[in-house]
Design an enzyme around this catalytic site. Structure first.
Site, PDB file in Angstrom:
ATOM      1  N   GLU A  42      52.836  -8.389  48.761  1.00 39.75           N
ATOM      2  CA  GLU A  42      51.361  -7.929  48.408  1.00 39.75           C
ATOM      3  C   GLU A  42      50.309  -8.254  49.550  1.00 39.75           C
ATOM      4  OE1 GLU A  42      51.006  -6.279  46.056  1.00 39.75           O
ATOM      5  OE2 GLU A  42      51.511  -7.114  44.008  1.00 39.75           O
ATOM      6  N   HIS A  56      51.468  -2.379  49.282  1.00 38.48           N
ATOM      7  CA  HIS A  56      52.598  -3.336  49.255  1.00 38.48           C
ATOM      8  C   HIS A  56      53.822  -2.525  49.644  1.00 38.48           C
ATOM      9  CE1 HIS A  56      53.177  -3.068  44.535  1.00 38.48           C
ATOM     10  NE2 HIS A  56      54.251  -2.610  45.327  1.00 38.48           N
TER      11      HIS A  56
HETATM   12  C1  GLP Z   1      57.001  -1.600  42.820  1.00 41.19           C
HETATM   13  C2  GLP Z   1      58.097  -1.903  43.907  1.00 41.19           C
HETATM   14  C3  GLP Z   1      57.871  -1.131  45.095  1.00 41.19           C
HETATM   15  C4  GLP Z   1      57.523   0.306  45.140  1.00 41.19           C
HETATM   16  C5  GLP Z   1      56.053   0.269  44.232  1.00 41.19           C
HETATM   17  C6  GLP Z   1      55.674   1.883  44.120  1.00 41.19           C
HETATM   18  O1  GLP Z   1      55.904  -2.363  42.913  1.00 41.19           O
HETATM   19  N1  GLP Z   1      58.115  -3.286  44.157  1.00 41.19           N
HETATM   20  O2  GLP Z   1      58.994  -1.316  45.872  1.00 41.19           O
HETATM   21  O3  GLP Z   1      57.410   0.832  46.160  1.00 41.19           O
HETATM   22  O4  GLP Z   1      56.489  -0.301  42.983  1.00 41.19           O
HETATM   23  O5  GLP Z   1      56.328   2.223  43.032  1.00 41.19           O
HETATM   24  P1  GLP Z   1      56.104   3.674  42.476  1.00 41.19           P
HETATM   25  O6  GLP Z   1      57.125   4.510  43.471  1.00 41.19           O
HETATM   26  O7  GLP Z   1      56.870   3.727  41.221  1.00 41.19           O
HETATM   27  O8  GLP Z   1      54.848   4.222  42.665  1.00 41.19           O
END
Ligand code: GLP
Length: 261
Positions: free
Chosen positions: A143, A138
């Site tokens: 999603e 995503h």
């Molecule tokens: C969340 C956010 C996204 C982000 C993703 C990955 O779901 N909505 O924008 O890219 O998490 O998060 P992380 O960078 O903490 O792995």
């Protein structure tokens, strides 16, 4: 798509900060698109350092968040609005009233999403969008199965995303909201320039799909292949499943100055 395989996530963050610094110098009223999550934290820290030492100012900039949980009050520490205040707004010199996010507490969700799209347009559109990526591919909270032409709307989070994000809720899956408001894939693709940052083995498959997989709603990040100005910045672990990693390294190392963004 430019694929930069950095030595470390800190190195990737510093390359991203270079791109943002360049955009901010060319246009002090730059409109930034902000991702939440852990991946962009190093970029925001680096921007904070550069603001402190005078290399960049975001005093005239504005910013739009990608997404927000539905139902968490604004002051909840895991509401994306609070997270962005903490990891970005208070570290730089941006005017906090020019940092915008979708309203996850709105009674009329459809109207809130339409307002958000209007406010992005009224600001002239997003100049440079920062993205992370979920393990399920995503971007923002689009999603798998999201329309690649989607606009800001309400979405249901996958169990995978809720499990991934439960680390921010003391491991309590039930505390992770099931719904969110998110910019659509179509909204994101209208940004003039996009930087995606990812680190770690857990992201390797999503990155392989995003960069080299067929464009498909199954892996929403693959839609970035349709955008002409995308830079994907990776640490070696996130790049570990790319078929063409050696070629990307060669291209990046031999990029002539005129081709560097
Ligand atoms: C969340 C956010 C996204 C982000 C993703 C990955 O779901 N909505 O924008 O890219 O998490 O998060 P992380 O960078 O903490 O792995």
């Amino acid at each position: 798509m430019d694929v930069g395989i950095a030595e470390s996530v800190a190195h990737a963050a510093s390359i991203a900060a270079d791109l943002i610094q360049r955009a901010g110098r060319a246009k002090p009223e730059v409109v930034l698109g902000l991702a939440t999550g852990s991946s962009p934290v190093g970029i925001y820290d680096e921007l904070g350092r550069r603001v402190s030492d005078g290399r960049i100012s975001l005093a005239a900039a504005s910013a739009f968040m990608l997404d927000e949980y539905v139902g968490l009050p604004r002051e909840h520490p895991q509401a994306y609005r609070s997270v962005i205040d903490e990891i970005f707004t208070r570290k730089v010199d941006i005017d906090p009233t020019r940092v915008h996010g979708p309203d996850g507490t709105a009674r009329d969700v459809g109207a809130a999403c339409a307002d958000y799209e209007r406010s992005i347009r009224a600001a002239g559109g997003i100049d440079i969008q920062i993205l992370g990526i979920g393990t399920d591919g995503h971007i923002a909270f689009n999603e798998p199965g999201s329309s690649l032409a989607s606009r800001t709307r309400i979405k249901t989070l996958t169990r995978e995303t809720r499990v991934d994000n439960s680390r921010f809720f003391d491991g309590d899956l039930d505390a992770v909201p099931s719904h969110c408001l998110t910019q659509g894939v179509g909204t994101i693709l209208e940004a003039r320039e996009i930087i995606l940052i990812a680190a770690g083995n857990a992201k390797a498959e999503a990155i392989r799909q995003a960069v080299e997989g067929p464009v498909s709603a199954r892996w929403p990040a693959t839609a970035l292949q349709l955008h002409p100005e995308v830079t994907v910045l990776l640490d070696p672990a996130a790049a570990s499943r790319l078929d063409l990693a050696d070629y990307y390294r060669e291209v990046w190392a031999s990029k002539p100055a005129w081709q560097r963004r």
